[in-house]
Write an enzyme that holds these catalytic residues in place. Structure first.
Site, PDB file in Angstrom:
ATOM      1  N   VAL A  60       1.621  87.370 -49.927  1.00  0.00           N
ATOM      2  CA  VAL A  60       1.122  87.598 -51.284  1.00  0.00           C
ATOM      3  C   VAL A  60       1.390  89.002 -51.815  1.00  0.00           C
ATOM      4  O   VAL A  60       1.294  89.231 -53.020  1.00  0.00           O
ATOM      5  CB  VAL A  60      -0.401  87.335 -51.392  1.00  0.00           C
ATOM      6  N   TYR A  61       1.728  89.957 -50.947  1.00  0.00           N
ATOM      7  CA  TYR A  61       1.955  91.314 -51.430  1.00  0.00           C
ATOM      8  C   TYR A  61       3.129  91.333 -52.408  1.00  0.00           C
ATOM      9  O   TYR A  61       4.262  91.003 -52.050  1.00  0.00           O
ATOM     10  CB  TYR A  61       2.251  92.275 -50.276  1.00  0.00           C
ATOM     11  N   SER A  62       2.831  91.708 -53.636  1.00  0.00           N
ATOM     12  CA  SER A  62       3.832  91.724 -54.705  1.00  0.00           C
ATOM     13  C   SER A  62       4.582  90.397 -54.807  1.00  0.00           C
ATOM     14  O   SER A  62       5.788  90.353 -55.048  1.00  0.00           O
ATOM     15  CB  SER A  62       4.819  92.891 -54.522  1.00  0.00           C
TER      16      SER A  62
END
Length: 340
Positions: A60-62
């Site tokens: 989900v990071y960026s």
């Protein structure tokens, strides 16, 4: 740089782990960091040169960009894959559909493949469930994760942001069924927020589960930029993204106690906060993220900070948790039965 065994395994990881939440900066992650590839490569290189062998990211990071940039940095720098321990996570929403989040078998198996593609690697060293999914039975989640281990696409599995009882339930089920067990927990822990010590820390020590600490500086509150009665810089992370929750008045008291210790050692407040965690027996590795190489350099120096017994006692006194039931009753009743 020291290396610690990750949980009850033979896998050694560096006491500092490079976090990648500052890579990319898409959507809500812009408030945390928006490093471009050139800067990412510099930070990864300096981290590896300093002895870090552990890199933590998440799908989900960026919105997947962090994984892509992490993988590209590894390739651009010509790093040897087998010398790195790469961790990523699954749980968050990756698309609009109803099955594009959570810990179902469908979502886990699909997102593992997607993470491998984004990172451009053949296997994930540590695959972690990124939080609780109340809709999916833990048994389904564990069997899906075990499938990935048996296939060779994942080496170990871990959890993140789970309460002690759920970790114990999962561990008991895995042991009974002879499938892969969680070897680590990634959790919020800081001298300004020691809630973990009530139930989770005793469980981790008892079960020999490793602890990976996220947000060791309390979302930047212990970075040295914040003082009681002073306005923080408008570009500071806490101004734009006030997370995780912290008791600010107590945190100011802790900063006041850390400041003279930092001055006496000619180090930063951030280094003192990180070093305090490195002195806690339950901690396996502390995840550090950086928006710049200067910030990274400051964090790396925390491994050199040593405390006297008196300094540790002062920091413990100002930051310790207030007693809660049943903890205070257990301590009272168990006083006569402590091991010699």
């Amino acid at each position: 740089m020291k290396y610690n065994l990750l949980g009850n395994t033979g896998l050694f990881v560096s006491e500092l782990c490079l976090g990648t939440m500052t890579f990319g900066g898409k959507a809500i992650w812009t408030a945390i960091g928006a490093l471009e590839q050139g800067s990412v490569n510099q930070i990864v290189k300096r981290s590896i040169d300093a002895g870090i062998n552990f890199i933590d990211t998440a799908n989900v990071y960026s919105e997947g960009l962090s994984e892509e940039m992490t993988g590209k940095a590894i390739r651009d720098l010509g790093l040897k894959r087998d010398e790195l321990v790469i961790a990523t996570k699954v749980r968050g929403k990756m698309a609009p559909g109803p099955n594009e989040s959570g810990l179902s078998r469908k979502h886990i198996l699909h997102q593992a493949e997607e993470s491998l593609k984004r990172l451009k690697i053949d296997y994930i060293d540590l695959y972690q469930i990124h939080g609780v999914d109340p809709a999916t039975p833990i048994e389904e989640t564990l069997h899906a994760l075990d499938s990935l281990v048996q296939s060779g696409k994942v080496r170990y599995i871990g959890a993140s942001n789970h309460p002690a009882w759920q970790i114990m339930k999962a561990s008991a089920y895995s042991e009974a069924k002879g499938i892969s067990k969680f070897i680590s927990l990634q959790a919020y822990y800081t001298i300004a927020g020691r809630d973990l010590e009530r139930d989770i820390v005793p469980m981790l020590l008892d079960q020999k589960i490793g602890l990976m600490v996220w947000s060791p500086l309390a979302g930047g509150f212990l970075s040295g930029k914040y003082r009681r009665g002073q306005d923080a810089d408008k570009d500071s992370r806490r101004v734009n993204f006030d997370f995780p929750p912290v008791n600010k008045e107590k945190a100011y008291d802790i900063i006041d106690a850390m400041e003279p210790i930092a001055k006496s050692k000619d180090v930063s407040i951030a280094q003192v906060a990180l070093a305090w965690l490195l002195h806690q027996p339950v901690v396996t590795t502390v995840i550090i993220g950086a928006k710049s190489t200067e910030q990274l350099e400051d964090n790396l120096k925390s491994t050199d900070v040593k405390f006297t017994a008196d300094e540790l006692a002062k920091l413990d006194e100002i930051s310790r948790l207030s007693p809660e039931y049943p903890g205070w009753m257990m301590e009272r009743q168990g006083a006569d039965r402590k091991k010699p």
